[in-house]
Write a protein that holds these residues in place. Sequence first.
Motif, mmCIF file in Angstrom:
data_model
loop_
_atom_site.group_PDB
_atom_site.id
_atom_site.type_symbol
_atom_site.label_atom_id
_atom_site.label_comp_id
_atom_site.label_asym_id
_atom_site.label_seq_id
_atom_site.Cartn_x
_atom_site.Cartn_y
_atom_site.Cartn_z
ATOM 1 N N LEU A 481 53.109 54.109 28.963
ATOM 2 C CA LEU A 481 52.739 52.698 29.146
ATOM 3 C C LEU A 481 51.539 52.559 30.074
ATOM 4 C CD1 LEU A 481 55.973 50.516 29.602
ATOM 5 C CD2 LEU A 481 54.009 49.983 28.173
ATOM 6 N N ARG A 482 51.628 53.242 31.217
ATOM 7 C CA ARG A 482 50.550 53.159 32.200
ATOM 8 C C ARG A 482 49.231 53.701 31.607
ATOM 9 N NH1 ARG A 482 51.171 52.125 37.386
ATOM 10 N NH2 ARG A 482 53.420 52.593 37.287
ATOM 11 N N ARG A 483 49.354 54.819 30.896
ATOM 12 C CA ARG A 483 48.156 55.385 30.288
ATOM 13 C C ARG A 483 47.611 54.474 29.202
ATOM 14 N NH1 ARG A 483 47.608 57.168 25.754
ATOM 15 N NH2 ARG A 483 49.862 57.325 25.392
ATOM 16 N N GLY A 484 48.528 53.945 28.340
ATOM 17 C CA GLY A 484 48.098 53.078 27.242
ATOM 18 C C GLY A 484 47.449 51.793 27.726
ATOM 19 N N LEU A 485 47.957 51.249 28.832
ATOM 20 C CA LEU A 485 47.378 50.025 29.380
ATOM 21 C C LEU A 485 45.963 50.286 29.882
ATOM 22 C CD1 LEU A 485 48.066 47.075 29.897
ATOM 23 C CD2 LEU A 485 48.997 47.720 32.113
ATOM 24 N N ALA A 486 45.787 51.444 30.533
ATOM 25 C CA ALA A 486 44.450 51.792 31.033
ATOM 26 C C ALA A 486 43.484 52.092 29.879
ATOM 27 C CB ALA A 486 44.551 52.997 31.965
ATOM 28 N N ALA A 487 44.035 52.632 28.777
ATOM 29 C CA ALA A 487 43.180 53.025 27.651
ATOM 30 C C ALA A 487 42.958 51.890 26.656
ATOM 31 C CB ALA A 487 43.795 54.225 26.935
ATOM 32 N N GLY A 488 43.567 50.703 26.866
ATOM 33 C CA GLY A 488 43.378 49.573 25.962
ATOM 34 C C GLY A 488 44.065 49.743 24.626
ATOM 35 N N GLU A 489 45.253 50.361 24.606
ATOM 36 C CA GLU A 489 45.941 50.633 23.346
ATOM 37 C C GLU A 489 46.774 49.452 22.850
ATOM 38 O OE1 GLU A 489 48.248 54.131 23.920
ATOM 39 O OE2 GLU A 489 46.528 55.449 24.260
ATOM 40 N N PHE A 490 46.929 48.412 23.643
ATOM 41 C CA PHE A 490 47.754 47.262 23.248
ATOM 42 C C PHE A 490 46.898 46.239 22.485
ATOM 43 C CE2 PHE A 490 49.973 49.167 26.776
ATOM 44 C CZ PHE A 490 51.307 49.051 26.421
ATOM 45 N N HIS A 491 47.554 45.501 21.626
ATOM 46 C CA HIS A 491 46.878 44.402 20.927
ATOM 47 C C HIS A 491 47.884 43.279 20.685
ATOM 48 C CE1 HIS A 491 48.745 46.625 17.591
ATOM 49 N NE2 HIS A 491 48.714 45.475 16.917
ATOM 50 N N LEU A 492 47.371 42.101 20.342
ATOM 51 C CA LEU A 492 48.232 40.936 20.128
ATOM 52 C C LEU A 492 48.261 40.559 18.660
ATOM 53 C CD1 LEU A 492 47.362 38.529 23.100
ATOM 54 C CD2 LEU A 492 49.197 40.217 22.931
ATOM 55 N N LEU A 493 49.437 40.153 18.203
ATOM 56 C CA LEU A 493 49.603 39.479 16.918
ATOM 57 C C LEU A 493 50.024 38.042 17.217
ATOM 58 C CD1 LEU A 493 51.498 42.184 14.807
ATOM 59 C CD2 LEU A 493 49.033 41.719 14.872
ATOM 60 N N TYR A 494 49.851 37.169 16.230
ATOM 61 C CA TYR A 494 50.134 35.750 16.452
ATOM 62 C C TYR A 494 50.990 35.228 15.301
ATOM 63 C CZ TYR A 494 46.258 36.327 19.693
ATOM 64 O OH TYR A 494 45.442 36.763 20.702
ATOM 65 N N GLN A 495 52.173 34.690 15.623
ATOM 66 C CA GLN A 495 53.039 34.124 14.578
ATOM 67 C C GLN A 495 52.817 32.614 14.528
ATOM 68 O OE1 GLN A 495 57.318 34.661 14.869
ATOM 69 N NE2 GLN A 495 57.456 34.657 12.623
ATOM 70 N N PRO A 496 52.514 32.081 13.350
ATOM 71 C CA PRO A 496 52.229 30.647 13.228
ATOM 72 C C PRO A 496 53.449 29.783 13.537
ATOM 73 C CG PRO A 496 51.320 31.850 11.361
ATOM 74 C CD PRO A 496 52.194 32.813 12.110
ATOM 75 N N ILE A 497 53.179 28.627 14.136
ATOM 76 C CA ILE A 497 54.147 27.543 14.312
ATOM 77 C C ILE A 497 53.611 26.382 13.471
ATOM 78 C CG2 ILE A 497 55.231 25.958 15.950
ATOM 79 C CD1 ILE A 497 54.766 28.065 18.116
ATOM 80 N N VAL A 498 54.457 25.849 12.551
ATOM 81 C CA VAL A 498 53.963 24.880 11.563
ATOM 82 C C VAL A 498 54.699 23.551 11.684
ATOM 83 C CG1 VAL A 498 53.376 26.756 9.989
ATOM 84 C CG2 VAL A 498 55.599 25.592 9.771
ATOM 85 N N ASN A 499 54.061 22.530 11.153
ATOM 86 C CA ASN A 499 54.682 21.218 11.043
ATOM 87 C C ASN A 499 55.613 21.186 9.835
ATOM 88 O OD1 ASN A 499 53.983 19.628 13.165
ATOM 89 N ND2 ASN A 499 52.344 18.505 12.123
ATOM 90 N N LEU A 500 56.644 20.402 9.938
ATOM 91 C CA LEU A 500 57.524 20.159 8.794
ATOM 92 C C LEU A 500 57.289 18.712 8.332
ATOM 93 C CD1 LEU A 500 60.889 21.765 10.045
ATOM 94 C CD2 LEU A 500 59.209 22.753 8.456
ATOM 95 N N PRO A 501 57.266 18.476 7.039
ATOM 96 C CA PRO A 501 57.607 19.420 5.949
ATOM 97 C C PRO A 501 56.379 20.070 5.321
ATOM 98 C CG PRO A 501 57.556 17.215 5.071
ATOM 99 C CD PRO A 501 57.182 17.078 6.517
ATOM 100 N N ASP A 502 55.142 19.695 5.753
ATOM 101 C CA ASP A 502 53.955 20.124 5.006
ATOM 102 C C ASP A 502 53.489 21.540 5.328
ATOM 103 O OD1 ASP A 502 52.923 19.826 7.539
ATOM 104 O OD2 ASP A 502 51.722 18.058 7.086
ATOM 105 N N GLY A 503 54.013 22.177 6.373
ATOM 106 C CA GLY A 503 53.643 23.550 6.703
ATOM 107 C C GLY A 503 52.283 23.689 7.347
ATOM 108 N N ARG A 504 51.717 22.587 7.889
ATOM 109 C CA ARG A 504 50.399 22.664 8.520
ATOM 110 C C ARG A 504 50.488 23.451 9.825
ATOM 111 N NH1 ARG A 504 47.683 19.361 12.186
ATOM 112 N NH2 ARG A 504 49.422 17.860 12.141
ATOM 113 N N LEU A 505 49.515 24.363 10.046
ATOM 114 C CA LEU A 505 49.482 25.211 11.237
ATOM 115 C C LEU A 505 49.124 24.360 12.463
ATOM 116 C CD1 LEU A 505 49.545 28.069 12.503
ATOM 117 C CD2 LEU A 505 47.115 28.268 11.923
ATOM 118 N N VAL A 506 50.003 24.346 13.474
ATOM 119 C CA VAL A 506 49.744 23.551 14.689
ATOM 120 C C VAL A 506 49.733 24.411 15.948
ATOM 121 C CG1 VAL A 506 50.644 21.402 13.734
ATOM 122 C CG2 VAL A 506 52.209 22.991 14.902
ATOM 123 N N GLY A 507 50.222 25.641 15.853
ATOM 124 C CA GLY A 507 50.256 26.501 17.026
ATOM 125 C C GLY A 507 50.598 27.926 16.643
ATOM 126 N N VAL A 508 50.475 28.805 17.614
ATOM 127 C CA VAL A 508 50.851 30.200 17.376
ATOM 128 C C VAL A 508 51.583 30.735 18.624
ATOM 129 C CG1 VAL A 508 48.961 30.721 15.792
ATOM 130 C CG2 VAL A 508 48.636 31.043 18.258
#
Length: 729
Positions: A481-508
Amino acid sequence: MAVAEVVLIVAGTRAAYPVLLVWVPAVAGLAAAVTAFRGAAVRTGGDLRAFWRRVAVAMGFVLLAGISQAIDVLTLPWSGMPPIGTRTLCLYVVGTVLAITALLRLPDGGRTWRQLLTAVLDVAVVAVTGGIATSQYIGWFMNRFGVSESAWWLNIAMIAIAVAGAVVVVKIMTLRRSPIPRASLWWLAPIGLAGPLSTLLMTALRPWPHLNGSAAVLPFVGLFGALAAHAQHRRLAAGGGGSPWIAHPSAGRRGSAVPLVATGLISLLVAVVFLRTGHLSTVQVAGTTMLLLLVVARQAIALAENNSLLDTVARQAMQDELTGLFSRRYFTEAVASTTGPHTVVLIDLKEFRAINDGLGPAAGDALLTAYAERLTTLAGRHAVVARLGGDEFGLLLTAAPDTVDRLLTSGAEPLSAAGHELLVEVSIGVTDGDATDAADSYRRAELALREAMAGAGGQVVRYDATLERQLSRRATVAADLRRGLAAGEFHLLYQPIVNLPDGRLVGVESLVRWGDISPAGFIPVAEDTGLIVELGAWILDTACAQAAEWRHRHGPDALRSVAVNVSARQLLDPALPEIVAAALARHDLPARQLTIEITETAVFGGGRALASVTALSELGVNIALDDFGTGHSSLGLLRTCPVDAIKVDKSFVDGLGGSPQQEAIAIALTGIAETMGLRTVAEGVETAEQAQRLYELGYRQAQGFHFARPLPAEAIDEMLGAQQNRIAA
């Protein structure tokens, strides 16, 4: 007065002046000491007040003796030495005896019989030393002043004063506890030199009849007395109280100097006498022999006392002072030396700190004592029961294998502690062993206890080889973990949060990823090692940078919020609000477009964690309670914690479409949120039917695999672009 006396003595060797002039500073100095002693008595109480009153009376007699001696100088004839009458000598002796009495009556905190015998031998050593020195002094005195009655009285007075000084020194050396500051006693000790010194000065000043050896030393008697009283005043000013008992744990070591100093002085005296005369007197030979015998006896008793103290310390090291159980040291040694089959049980009282903080240390101590009694009863007389420190206990069992079961059963019975009836939940680590692995049993039980404490609620964990493998794996993950953090091995994914009922993307919601290792495999390790603070700061900064980029590319209203999960460990970091504020400022992101997701458990105890959440809310950041409904006291938190949104846990979403009972909590939660003006987000939506039913129940936002899995930033960027194009069309 002392300085004035020195000036007068020096001037008197060059010019004559009235004989009473040298007595003015002498009498004034003694009067100042009497006043200082009385002042110390007024400001103190108890044994301390009695002591200062007694020395004030003693110094008063010395003051009268000084005045009487000044009168003797004017009225009595000279006969080879400065005149001094019987009345004056009696006053000196009475004052000295009263001073000795005051010192001997000073409490010393109690002694064992060995300590008392050692003190008696110290007095005997000083007495013999004084006797040898006195015999030599008397011979010198008679050669100088003859054998008249007044000379003998003067001898007695001077010897008494010297004895007073010796008593002070012995008292200082042997005191273990005293209500009087040690500095005060040390200032009183030199007064004992006044008698012999005045006699020496009488001889030195004989060519000048208007000068006097007693007058020369008496201002210094007053000076040292006033300094002793001043040391007492300083002690009071420092907050020592009216009659403080001051411990002197090193008094025994200083007391051992008494025979050594006495032997050294007498050896020097005997050597000087022998070199000067070529022989020793019977008194000197007999006294030196007796002194050596006393010193040997004294040191032998002191050695026995030291051995006794070492035994006492060893016993105390093996026993817990509060509960009377064995100590950690004894327990670990007992486990390591076990010669047959055995079971080691380590027990931790859960929530003890909360009880100790909430009800006070007295209740906490009472709880530990009561639990110790329970353990002793349950374990039986053949077990080793120990308090290992804090709220941790240990059992070494060679029989009664059902003890652990009985421990868990007894947890349902409250313990009485300081007027409170308390239920004690415990975590237990257990290992079984035999003589071949006894030395390793304690460590294995600690591993099991650590695993038990990491679980929810009170539970028992028995050691097996998988714990070792898990520990090794955690250590490896922590290093990576310590090595990976220093080496920049982490990345982010984003799961959508949508409005109902139309499914419009409002957040992640931002989710951290690290190679092919599941978050469940490295997030707990990051929490345990504290790396979650550094990792969390990186996640916050990266998410804010990405949100600012989307805002710049698609407009300020394209995405309502980017959510970041913050752990319980991060909330305990006082710097967290500053870290968030700095990330927002660095990327020019409005606080309202950042949502901090926390769990109910993280803020359940209030304190530092709740303060951090409040500070974040004051920045303008949105606060969401994640996995709502599964933690501690959820509804109460909605009143105490500054919440903007609740995220309904997947377990409640899974029950939708079933019976009314299964849907009851989901229905209740949306109603509570609407009443309190909170947004609700349904988590873990996996089917269209669940999404439709949530909308029917009043939910307006949701996330889950039905809408999208966690996606890289580029995919979210494409979704926002496509959404803008639809709106434009």
